[in-house]
Write an enzyme that holds these catalytic residues in place. Structure first.
Site, short mmCIF file in Angstrom:
data_model
loop_
_atom_site.label_atom_id
_atom_site.label_comp_id
_atom_site.label_asym_id
_atom_site.label_seq_id
_atom_site.Cartn_x
_atom_site.Cartn_y
_atom_site.Cartn_z
N ASN A 7 5.98 38.16 -12.12
CA ASN A 7 4.98 38.48 -13.14
C ASN A 7 5.09 37.43 -14.26
OD1 ASN A 7 3.94 39.52 -15.62
ND2 ASN A 7 3.82 41.54 -14.71
N ASP A 9 3.19 37.19 -17.05
CA ASP A 9 2.54 37.59 -18.31
C ASP A 9 3.24 37.03 -19.55
OD1 ASP A 9 0.86 39.10 -16.80
OD2 ASP A 9 1.74 41.02 -17.32
N HIS A 10 4.58 37.04 -19.51
CA HIS A 10 5.29 36.69 -20.74
C HIS A 10 5.32 35.19 -21.04
CE1 HIS A 10 5.76 40.77 -21.62
NE2 HIS A 10 6.45 41.02 -20.53
N ARG A 18 1.27 31.43 -30.65
CA ARG A 18 0.81 30.34 -31.51
C ARG A 18 -0.67 30.04 -31.33
NH1 ARG A 18 5.00 27.27 -33.97
NH2 ARG A 18 3.37 25.94 -34.78
N HIS A 43 -1.14 40.79 -15.51
CA HIS A 43 -1.80 42.01 -16.01
C HIS A 43 -2.85 41.59 -17.03
CE1 HIS A 43 -1.05 46.27 -17.97
NE2 HIS A 43 -2.32 46.02 -17.76
N ARG A 45 -4.78 42.79 -19.60
CA ARG A 45 -4.86 44.00 -20.43
C ARG A 45 -6.19 44.05 -21.16
NH1 ARG A 45 0.32 46.63 -21.55
NH2 ARG A 45 -0.92 47.77 -23.05
N ARG A 49 -3.70 40.78 -24.78
CA ARG A 49 -2.60 40.33 -25.63
C ARG A 49 -1.82 39.16 -25.04
NH1 ARG A 49 1.62 45.34 -25.22
NH2 ARG A 49 -0.15 46.44 -26.08
N GLU A 70 -2.69 43.22 -12.00
CA GLU A 70 -2.35 44.52 -12.58
C GLU A 70 -3.42 44.86 -13.59
OE1 GLU A 70 1.19 45.58 -14.99
OE2 GLU A 70 2.18 44.60 -13.31
N THR A 100 4.91 47.69 -23.37
CA THR A 100 4.70 47.36 -21.96
C THR A 100 4.21 48.64 -21.29
OG1 THR A 100 5.77 46.56 -19.94
CG2 THR A 100 7.13 47.87 -21.42
N THR A 101 3.87 48.57 -19.99
CA THR A 101 3.40 49.77 -19.29
C THR A 101 4.52 50.81 -19.31
OG1 THR A 101 2.30 48.22 -17.82
CG2 THR A 101 2.25 50.53 -17.18
N GLU A 151 3.30 51.41 -5.98
CA GLU A 151 4.41 50.68 -6.59
C GLU A 151 5.23 51.73 -7.33
OE1 GLU A 151 3.66 47.10 -8.91
OE2 GLU A 151 5.49 47.50 -10.07
N HIS A 190 9.39 47.24 -12.59
CA HIS A 190 9.53 47.58 -14.00
C HIS A 190 11.01 47.67 -14.39
CE1 HIS A 190 8.54 48.90 -17.98
NE2 HIS A 190 7.28 48.61 -17.69
N HIS A 213 9.81 40.36 -17.02
CA HIS A 213 10.49 40.07 -18.29
C HIS A 213 11.87 39.46 -18.12
CE1 HIS A 213 12.39 40.89 -22.21
NE2 HIS A 213 11.18 40.58 -22.65
N1 PXP Z 1 5.15 46.42 -12.32
C1 PXP Z 1 4.27 46.96 -13.18
C2 PXP Z 1 3.24 47.89 -12.65
C3 PXP Z 1 4.30 46.63 -14.56
O1 PXP Z 1 3.42 47.18 -15.41
C4 PXP Z 1 5.25 45.70 -15.01
C5 PXP Z 1 5.26 45.29 -16.45
O2 PXP Z 1 4.16 44.48 -16.70
C6 PXP Z 1 6.15 45.15 -14.06
C7 PXP Z 1 6.09 45.56 -12.74
C8 PXP Z 1 7.16 44.15 -14.45
O3 PXP Z 1 8.08 44.73 -15.31
P1 PXP Z 1 9.16 43.83 -16.03
O4 PXP Z 1 8.42 42.87 -16.91
O5 PXP Z 1 9.99 44.83 -16.77
O6 PXP Z 1 9.93 43.13 -14.94
#
Ligand code: PXP
Length: 244
Positions: A7, A9-10, A18, A43, A45, A49, A70, A100-101, A151, A190, A213
């Site tokens: 993932n 996203d971060h 920035r 994801h 959102r 964000r 996602e 987060t979710t 999941e 997660h 993350h």
């Molecule tokens: N799976 C789902 C459905 C999530 O919402 C997230 C968080 O975005 C993750 C996995 C990944 O979680 P993490 O960032 O804690 O590894």
């Protein structure tokens, strides 16, 4: 061997901090693929964000493995997803204030809506996964909706301490076995990290892990390629131990 979906996203979180062009989550996705990830998760959102619409279209165009989008099952995001055509959509609950979710989707309380959304995705050959707590009621509801995957939410396991760790692990095992019996395919995610992945990776029925993350955080210190490979090493050790 169990699969790893990264993932990204971060990486976008850092970019949005920035409002500049980098770091680019799409570049991160390509590096993760080259390092051996089986797929990329992002994801989109409702509040945008981190990941932006353009990121998702670029990912769709450039990825060689699999795009797991996602998303919340809202009309706006569903329409974007139908236009992007990811390989898989993972439907999650979304609250604006959350970091987060936070929890699994309450599938049981919104069967007709989720059934309709799932049918729309299936009509475009997009597979559907529902992010659920490891409880029978929600898994059974996911099956009734017509989902292809669940999941399993591993967050409570990841946050557990002391003897509760074993309790949460048992919940995940029981849930995975139940979902498998119903004919669902099973992913997990997660809160998973380099320390807590191994015990869940030993659960036979879970095929793939979605990790963000912890992996992206580690990448800040060791680089993304190495961060992905170290996570894959854990999955490969588990499969080796099982075969042995
Ligand atoms: N799976 C789902 C459905 C999530 O919402 C997230 C968080 O975005 C993750 C996995 C990944 O979680 P993490 O960032 O804690 O590894």
């Amino acid at each position: 061997m169990k699969r790893l979906s990264v993932n990204i996203d971060h990486v976008a979180t850092l970019r949005q901090a920035r409002g500049e062009n980098g770091p680019d989550p799409v570049t991160a996705a390509l590096i993760a693929e080259l390092a051996g990830a089986a797929g990329i998760v992002s994801h989109l959102r409702e509040d945008r964000r981190h990941i932006q619409d353009n990121d998702v279209y670029l990912l769709r165009k450039l990825l060689k493995t699999k795009l797991d989008l996602e998303m919340a099952a809202t009309e706006e995001i569903v329409n974007i997803a139908l236009d992007v055509v990811p390989d898989l959509v993972t439907l999650v609950p979304e609250r604006r204030q959350e970091l987060t979710t936070e929890g699994g989707l309450d599938v049981a309380s919104q069967l007709p809506h989720l059934k309709e959304v799932t049918n729309r995705f299936h009509s475009k050959n997009i597979a559907v996964s529902l992010f659920v707590a490891p409880v029978e009621k929600q898994i059974r509801a996911a099956k009734n909706v017509g989902a292809d995957f669940v999941e399993l939410h591993t967050g409570e396991y990841a946050n557990a301490k002391g003897r509760d760790v074993e309790t949460q692990l048992t919940r995940l095992k029981t849930a995975a076995r139940y979902a498998h019996k119903l004919g669902l395919k099973i992913n997990g995610g997660h809160g998973l990290d380099y320390r807590n992945l191994r015990p869940v990776a030993m659960i036979e029925e879970i095929e793939e892990f979605s990790i963000g993350h912890a992996l992206i955080s580690h990448a800040i210190f060791v680089g993304l390629e190495r961060a992905v490979k170290e996570m894959l090493d854990i999955l490969s050790e588990v499969s080796f131990e099982k075969e042995g």
